[in-house]
Design a protein around this motif. Structure first.
Motif, PDB file in Angstrom:
ATOM      1  N   GLU A  86       0.847  -1.197   0.000  1.00 21.80           N
ATOM      2  CA  GLU A  86       0.000   0.000   0.000  1.00 21.80           C
ATOM      3  C   GLU A  86       0.884   1.249   0.000  1.00 21.80           C
ATOM      4  OE1 GLU A  86      -2.486   2.883  -0.173  1.00 21.80           O
ATOM      5  OE2 GLU A  86      -3.152   0.810  -0.448  1.00 21.80           O
ATOM      6  N   ASN A  88      -0.169   4.460   0.607  1.00 23.41           N
ATOM      7  CA  ASN A  88      -0.594   5.489   1.564  1.00 23.41           C
ATOM      8  C   ASN A  88      -0.324   5.056   3.007  1.00 23.41           C
ATOM      9  OD1 ASN A  88      -1.832   7.479   3.055  1.00 23.41           O
ATOM     10  ND2 ASN A  88      -3.843   7.271   2.090  1.00 23.41           N
ATOM     11  N   PRO A  89       0.635   5.673   3.709  1.00 21.47           N
ATOM     12  CA  PRO A  89       0.944   5.250   5.083  1.00 21.47           C
ATOM     13  C   PRO A  89      -0.175   5.562   6.075  1.00 21.47           C
ATOM     14  CG  PRO A  89       2.167   7.236   4.523  1.00 21.47           C
ATOM     15  CD  PRO A  89       1.520   6.772   3.248  1.00 21.47           C
ATOM     16  N   GLU A  90      -1.092   6.469   5.721  1.00 23.65           N
ATOM     17  CA  GLU A  90      -2.179   6.803   6.631  1.00 23.65           C
ATOM     18  C   GLU A  90      -3.161   5.645   6.811  1.00 23.65           C
ATOM     19  OE1 GLU A  90      -4.048  10.385   5.377  1.00 23.65           O
ATOM     20  OE2 GLU A  90      -2.253  11.625   5.664  1.00 23.65           O
ATOM     21  N   GLU A  92      -2.177   2.487   7.227  1.00 18.78           N
ATOM     22  CA  GLU A  92      -1.482   1.358   7.837  1.00 18.78           C
ATOM     23  C   GLU A  92      -2.136   0.881   9.132  1.00 18.78           C
ATOM     24  OE1 GLU A  92       2.979  -0.018   9.331  1.00 18.78           O
ATOM     25  OE2 GLU A  92       2.670   1.979   8.480  1.00 18.78           O
ATOM     26  N   SER A  93      -2.483   1.787  10.026  1.00 24.29           N
ATOM     27  CA  SER A  93      -3.015   1.363  11.326  1.00 24.29           C
ATOM     28  C   SER A  93      -4.335   0.620  11.166  1.00 24.29           C
ATOM     29  CB  SER A  93      -3.179   2.564  12.259  1.00 24.29           C
ATOM     30  OG  SER A  93      -4.111   3.501  11.726  1.00 24.29           O
ATOM     31  N   HIS A 111       3.420  -4.107   3.322  1.00 20.17           N
ATOM     32  CA  HIS A 111       4.548  -3.280   2.925  1.00 20.17           C
ATOM     33  C   HIS A 111       4.012  -1.897   2.556  1.00 20.17           C
ATOM     34  CE1 HIS A 111       7.032  -6.982   2.376  1.00 20.17           C
ATOM     35  NE2 HIS A 111       5.868  -7.490   1.992  1.00 20.17           N
ATOM     36  N   ILE A 112       4.591  -0.852   3.121  1.00 21.04           N
ATOM     37  CA  ILE A 112       4.180   0.513   2.815  1.00 21.04           C
ATOM     38  C   ILE A 112       5.215   1.156   1.896  1.00 21.04           C
ATOM     39  CG2 ILE A 112       3.647   2.791   3.757  1.00 21.04           C
ATOM     40  CD1 ILE A 112       1.555   0.718   4.459  1.00 21.04           C
ATOM     41  N   GLY A 113       4.768   1.629   0.740  1.00 21.88           N
ATOM     42  CA  GLY A 113       5.684   2.265  -0.196  1.00 21.88           C
ATOM     43  C   GLY A 113       5.231   2.063  -1.624  1.00 21.88           C
TER      44      GLY A 113
END
Length: 212
Positions: A86, A88-90, A92-93, A111-113
């Motif tokens: 994904e 968008n790091p927003e 993640e939670s 994985h974020i990025g």
């Protein structure tokens, strides 16, 4: 088809598991683009396809809130794992909260990025890949993952109808780069001798590809 037919199809499709129903509702209430969610009918199809394949390794590009990832994980073989990427790091939670709620921590790896950066770092051989990221890069993602897919493995690409804009009769402006990209990608897969493919007009279109 009219909404009446879609509603009838939903009524004759197995219902969402409670966790997914909560995620569906939360996504619609709390995100700006809830239409990006796979949703009930497509989610049940992803789950069924995964159960049919019984994959040991699954890759998803474009997690959003995690709905499709949870559906695909339902059919994992014993010891199977799913990797999802994904941008968008927003998100993640929320994704991790639902992964934990599904009891998949340790088997579902987030994985974020940028997918184009992360995919080359993954050394798995994929049984099943789901591409549902930025459409203008469908071809880039397809070429990145196809060499990593086992012979006989599957790649699924979402939104290949692109709101109906892909048909020849739809007037597309030269500046509409996404539509031109989706059209070109669909034509490329149709001519690709490395695979066989089926185009399903489900929801916004789902292209099923089997690597030969």
């Amino acid at each position: 088809m009219s909404e009446e037919f879609f509603h009838y199809a939903d009524l004759h499709t197995s219902p969402e598991p409670p966790l997914l129903a909560r995620l569906n509702r939360e996504t619609h209430v709390q995100t700006l683009m809830p239409r990006m969610l796979s949703g009930h009918a497509q989610g049940r199809l992803l789950s069924m396809l995964s159960h049919m394949v019984r994959p040991r390794r699954v890759l998803e590009l474009g997690t959003f809130t995690g709905y499709a990832a949870l559906c695909l994980a339902e059919g994992l073989a014993d010891g199977g794992e799913l990797h999802t990427i994904e941008f968008n790091p927003e998100l993640e939670s929320r994704i991790r909260r639902y992964v934990a709620g599904a009891g998949l921590t340790g088997r579902l790896h987030l994985h974020i990025g940028r997918a184009a950066d992360i995919v080359p770092t993954l050394t798995e051989t994929w049984d099943l890949v789901f591409i549902d990221a930025d459409k203008i890069n469908n071809d880039t993602y397809y070429e990145l993952v196809l060499p990593q897919v086992r012979a006989g493995g599957f790649v699924l690409i979402d939104n290949v109808l692109w709101g109906g804009k892909v048909v020849d009769s739809y007037p597309v402006k030269p500046s509409d780069k996404d539509t031109h990209a989706v059209r070109a990608f669909n034509d490329k897969v149709q001519a690709d001798l490395r695979v066989e493919n089926v185009f399903l007009p489900l929801r916004d279109g789902l292209l099923l590809v089997r690597k030969l």
